[in-house]
Structures are given as structure tokens and as C-alpha cells.
Design a protein around this motif. Structure first.
Motif, PDB file in Angstrom:
ATOM      1  N   LEU A  78       0.822  -1.204   0.000  1.00  0.00           N
ATOM      2  CA  LEU A  78       0.000   0.000   0.000  1.00  0.00           C
ATOM      3  C   LEU A  78       0.861   1.262   0.000  1.00  0.00           C
ATOM      4  CD1 LEU A  78      -2.692   1.509   0.254  1.00  0.00           C
ATOM      5  CD2 LEU A  78      -2.545   1.162   2.725  1.00  0.00           C
ATOM      6  N   GLU A  79       1.861   1.287   0.867  1.00  0.00           N
ATOM      7  CA  GLU A  79       2.741   2.453   0.968  1.00  0.00           C
ATOM      8  C   GLU A  79       3.458   2.725  -0.356  1.00  0.00           C
ATOM      9  OE1 GLU A  79       6.713   3.869   3.478  1.00  0.00           O
ATOM     10  OE2 GLU A  79       5.839   1.894   3.823  1.00  0.00           O
ATOM     11  N   GLU A  80       3.962   1.680  -0.992  1.00  0.00           N
ATOM     12  CA  GLU A  80       4.699   1.866  -2.244  1.00  0.00           C
ATOM     13  C   GLU A  80       3.778   2.269  -3.393  1.00  0.00           C
ATOM     14  OE1 GLU A  80       8.013   2.181  -2.553  1.00  0.00           O
ATOM     15  OE2 GLU A  80       7.835   2.027  -0.385  1.00  0.00           O
ATOM     16  N   ARG A  81       2.562   1.756  -3.407  1.00  0.00           N
ATOM     17  CA  ARG A  81       1.617   2.183  -4.444  1.00  0.00           C
ATOM     18  C   ARG A  81       1.290   3.667  -4.288  1.00  0.00           C
ATOM     19  NH1 ARG A  81      -2.521  -2.956  -4.952  1.00  0.00           N
ATOM     20  NH2 ARG A  81      -1.152  -4.185  -6.272  1.00  0.00           N
ATOM     21  N   LEU A  82       1.106   4.118  -3.055  1.00  0.00           N
ATOM     22  CA  LEU A  82       0.854   5.548  -2.815  1.00  0.00           C
ATOM     23  C   LEU A  82       2.080   6.384  -3.187  1.00  0.00           C
ATOM     24  CD1 LEU A  82      -1.051   5.355   0.588  1.00  0.00           C
ATOM     25  CD2 LEU A  82      -1.998   5.974  -1.646  1.00  0.00           C
ATOM     26  N   THR A 100       4.381  -6.616  -9.256  1.00  0.00           N
ATOM     27  CA  THR A 100       4.040  -7.682  -8.319  1.00  0.00           C
ATOM     28  C   THR A 100       4.357  -7.227  -6.891  1.00  0.00           C
ATOM     29  OG1 THR A 100       6.228  -8.716  -8.405  1.00  0.00           O
ATOM     30  CG2 THR A 100       4.590  -9.429 -10.067  1.00  0.00           C
ATOM     31  N   VAL A 101       3.785  -7.923  -5.941  1.00  0.00           N
ATOM     32  CA  VAL A 101       4.048  -7.584  -4.538  1.00  0.00           C
ATOM     33  C   VAL A 101       5.544  -7.705  -4.218  1.00  0.00           C
ATOM     34  CG1 VAL A 101       3.570  -8.226  -2.141  1.00  0.00           C
ATOM     35  CG2 VAL A 101       1.706  -8.138  -3.801  1.00  0.00           C
ATOM     36  N   PRO A 102       6.243  -8.782  -4.622  1.00  0.00           N
ATOM     37  CA  PRO A 102       7.688  -8.834  -4.352  1.00  0.00           C
ATOM     38  C   PRO A 102       8.457  -7.671  -5.000  1.00  0.00           C
ATOM     39  CG  PRO A 102       6.883 -11.015  -4.903  1.00  0.00           C
ATOM     40  CD  PRO A 102       5.763 -10.062  -5.171  1.00  0.00           C
ATOM     41  N   GLN A 103       8.035  -7.218  -6.186  1.00  0.00           N
ATOM     42  CA  GLN A 103       8.695  -6.074  -6.804  1.00  0.00           C
ATOM     43  C   GLN A 103       8.448  -4.812  -5.994  1.00  0.00           C
ATOM     44  OE1 GLN A 103       6.913  -6.418 -10.739  1.00  0.00           O
ATOM     45  NE2 GLN A 103       8.901  -6.986 -11.627  1.00  0.00           N
ATOM     46  N   LEU A 104       7.219  -4.613  -5.542  1.00  0.00           N
ATOM     47  CA  LEU A 104       6.911  -3.436  -4.721  1.00  0.00           C
ATOM     48  C   LEU A 104       7.704  -3.445  -3.425  1.00  0.00           C
ATOM     49  CD1 LEU A 104       3.050  -3.254  -5.246  1.00  0.00           C
ATOM     50  CD2 LEU A 104       4.707  -1.509  -5.930  1.00  0.00           C
ATOM     51  N   ILE A 105       7.823  -4.618  -2.829  1.00  0.00           N
ATOM     52  CA  ILE A 105       8.572  -4.735  -1.572  1.00  0.00           C
ATOM     53  C   ILE A 105      10.044  -4.410  -1.802  1.00  0.00           C
ATOM     54  CG2 ILE A 105       9.336  -6.390   0.177  1.00  0.00           C
ATOM     55  CD1 ILE A 105       6.530  -7.673  -0.122  1.00  0.00           C
ATOM     56  N   ALA A 106      10.584  -4.823  -2.932  1.00  0.00           N
ATOM     57  CA  ALA A 106      11.977  -4.513  -3.247  1.00  0.00           C
ATOM     58  C   ALA A 106      12.156  -3.028  -3.575  1.00  0.00           C
ATOM     59  CB  ALA A 106      12.452  -5.362  -4.411  1.00  0.00           C
ATOM     60  N   LEU A 107      11.169  -2.427  -4.209  1.00  0.00           N
ATOM     61  CA  LEU A 107      11.269  -1.012  -4.588  1.00  0.00           C
ATOM     62  C   LEU A 107      11.246  -0.072  -3.388  1.00  0.00           C
ATOM     63  CD1 LEU A 107       8.991  -0.950  -7.755  1.00  0.00           C
ATOM     64  CD2 LEU A 107      11.443  -0.444  -7.680  1.00  0.00           C
ATOM     65  N   ARG A 108      10.822  -0.549  -2.221  1.00  0.00           N
ATOM     66  CA  ARG A 108      10.750   0.339  -1.060  1.00  0.00           C
ATOM     67  C   ARG A 108      12.114   0.875  -0.662  1.00  0.00           C
ATOM     68  NH1 ARG A 108      11.125  -4.648   1.421  1.00  0.00           N
ATOM     69  NH2 ARG A 108      12.170  -4.750   3.429  1.00  0.00           N
ATOM     70  N   PHE A 109      13.174   0.203  -1.080  1.00  0.00           N
ATOM     71  CA  PHE A 109      14.518   0.642  -0.737  1.00  0.00           C
ATOM     72  C   PHE A 109      15.049   1.726  -1.676  1.00  0.00           C
ATOM     73  CE2 PHE A 109      14.549  -3.800   0.946  1.00  0.00           C
ATOM     74  CZ  PHE A 109      14.688  -3.476   2.287  1.00  0.00           C
ATOM     75  N   ALA A 110      14.386   1.960  -2.783  1.00  0.00           N
ATOM     76  CA  ALA A 110      14.867   2.948  -3.766  1.00  0.00           C
ATOM     77  C   ALA A 110      14.543   4.359  -3.293  1.00  0.00           C
ATOM     78  CB  ALA A 110      14.231   2.698  -5.122  1.00  0.00           C
ATOM     79  N   SER A 111      15.473   5.261  -3.512  1.00  0.00           N
ATOM     80  CA  SER A 111      15.234   6.663  -3.151  1.00  0.00           C
ATOM     81  C   SER A 111      14.158   7.241  -4.064  1.00  0.00           C
ATOM     82  CB  SER A 111      16.529   7.467  -3.284  1.00  0.00           C
ATOM     83  OG  SER A 111      16.912   7.533  -4.644  1.00  0.00           O
ATOM     84  N   ASP A 117      12.325   5.630 -12.484  1.00  0.00           N
ATOM     85  CA  ASP A 117      13.073   4.899 -13.505  1.00  0.00           C
ATOM     86  C   ASP A 117      13.187   3.416 -13.151  1.00  0.00           C
ATOM     87  OD1 ASP A 117      14.790   4.638 -15.867  1.00  0.00           O
ATOM     88  OD2 ASP A 117      16.399   4.311 -14.394  1.00  0.00           O
ATOM     89  N   LEU A 118      13.438   3.130 -11.894  1.00  0.00           N
ATOM     90  CA  LEU A 118      13.587   1.735 -11.471  1.00  0.00           C
ATOM     91  C   LEU A 118      12.258   0.984 -11.570  1.00  0.00           C
ATOM     92  CD1 LEU A 118      15.670  -0.255 -10.478  1.00  0.00           C
ATOM     93  CD2 LEU A 118      15.213   0.503  -8.151  1.00  0.00           C
ATOM     94  N   ALA A 119      11.166   1.630 -11.251  1.00  0.00           N
ATOM     95  CA  ALA A 119       9.845   0.995 -11.390  1.00  0.00           C
ATOM     96  C   ALA A 119       9.548   0.694 -12.857  1.00  0.00           C
ATOM     97  CB  ALA A 119       8.760   1.888 -10.799  1.00  0.00           C
ATOM     98  N   ARG A 120       9.887   1.625 -13.724  1.00  0.00           N
ATOM     99  CA  ARG A 120       9.684   1.416 -15.168  1.00  0.00           C
ATOM    100  C   ARG A 120      10.530   0.242 -15.659  1.00  0.00           C
ATOM    101  NH1 ARG A 120      11.373   6.065 -16.622  1.00  0.00           N
ATOM    102  NH2 ARG A 120       9.542   7.127 -15.813  1.00  0.00           N
ATOM    103  N   ARG A 121      11.781   0.172 -15.230  1.00  0.00           N
ATOM    104  CA  ARG A 121      12.654  -0.940 -15.624  1.00  0.00           C
ATOM    105  C   ARG A 121      12.163  -2.262 -15.047  1.00  0.00           C
ATOM    106  NH1 ARG A 121      18.764   0.143 -14.433  1.00  0.00           N
ATOM    107  NH2 ARG A 121      17.849   0.567 -12.426  1.00  0.00           N
ATOM    108  N   ALA A 122      11.652  -2.225 -13.815  1.00  0.00           N
ATOM    109  CA  ALA A 122      11.133  -3.449 -13.196  1.00  0.00           C
ATOM    110  C   ALA A 122       9.966  -4.003 -13.996  1.00  0.00           C
ATOM    111  CB  ALA A 122      10.704  -3.164 -11.759  1.00  0.00           C
TER     112      ALA A 122
END
Length: 146
Positions: A78-82, A100-111, A117-122
Motif C-alpha cells: 500500500l505504501e509503495e503504491r501511494l 508484483t508484490v515482491p517487486q513493490l517490496i523490493a522497490l521500497r529501498f529505492a530513493s 526509472d527503477l519501477a519502469r525498468r522493473a
């Protein structure tokens, strides 16, 4: 203050669970088997019941931990989607639900600067969580995760 997080040191252990509770429950299980084997056949039903209850305690501890982690995953999702809704350009916002949920969980570490850009690449490269974490340059720490 904790050391700055990065890909090599972001995992955490819960000392109470990993170093006290889980080992004690495993010792309880082993001790139950030991007592049953060495005192057989006296009080066999009681000893067998003790083994069953040792397994039940292990399962309760595992379930409680897995429920807590699953709840954390839902909150992070939820936090990463917001966060993505706020940081992505309007054209990319419609693709947030494709992560995916694992991708969102991994993206939480990105500044915030590198997240779009990282979300687009993911999405386009279908990156797995490990690859996403390795691609992060400016690590955003998460000291709350267990």
C-alpha cells in the motif's frame, strides 16, 4: 544509530524470535522425543501428547511470524503504491498495478529520485526482487521490517 543499509546488510533478525523463542521450542521438541524414548512404555500417552504439543507450539510460532510478515508485506504494498502514485509521471501511473508484490517490496529501498526509472525498468524487464535491490544506487533504509 544503525549502520547505513545496503544490499549486503538489509536483512534483519528478530533476536527474541530467532535466538531465544525458536531455539527453545526446538529444544522442547527434541527433549519431548528424548523423554518419550527413554521412559517408554510408562506414561506413553502422556509422553506422546507432549510431543504433539511441542509440534503445536512450533506451528503456532511459525504461523504468528508468517502472519506478521504477510501483514508487513500488505502495508509495504500500500505504501509503495501511494508513493509511486505521487512520484510517477501521469502516463506511468496506470501501470502501478502491474508490479508484483515482491517487486513493490523490493522497490521500497529505492530513493525517491531513482524510484520512477527503477519501477519502469522493473516492469519492462520483469526484474526479480534481487535484481531490483542490486540496481538501487541510493538506498532508502527500512529499519522497521522484521
Amino acid at each position: 544509530m544503525p549502520a547505513p543499509q545496503n544490499f549486503k546488510n538489509y536483512t534483519r533478525r528478530d533476536p527474541l524470535f530467532h535466538f531465544i523463542l525458536a531455539p527453545l521450542l526446538l529444544l522442547n521438541f527434541a527433549f519431548s522425543i528424548y523423554i518419550t524414548v527413554h521412559n517408554w512404555p510408562s506414561y506413553q500417552h502422556t509422553h506422546l501428547w507432549q510431543i504433539v504439543m511441542s509440534v503445536v507450539f512450533l506451528l503456532i510460532a511459525e504461523r504468528a511470524r508468517s502472519y506478521a510478515l504477510k501483514n508487513q508485506d500488505r502495508i509495504i504494498r500500500l505504501e509503495e503504491r501511494l508513493r509511486l502514485q505521487a512520484l510517477l509521471p501521469a502516463a506511468d501511473r496506470s501501470h502501478i498495478d502491474e508490479l508484483t508484490v515482491p517487486q513493490l517490496i523490493a522497490l521500497r529501498f529505492a530513493s525517491d529520485a531513482e524510484l520512477p526509472d527503477l519501477a519502469r525498468r522493473a516492469l519492462t524487464k520483469n526484474m526479480d526482487p534481487k535484481a531490483i535491490k542490486e540496481a538501487i544506487v541510493n538506498w532508502r533504509p527500512d529499519h522497521q521490517r522484521l
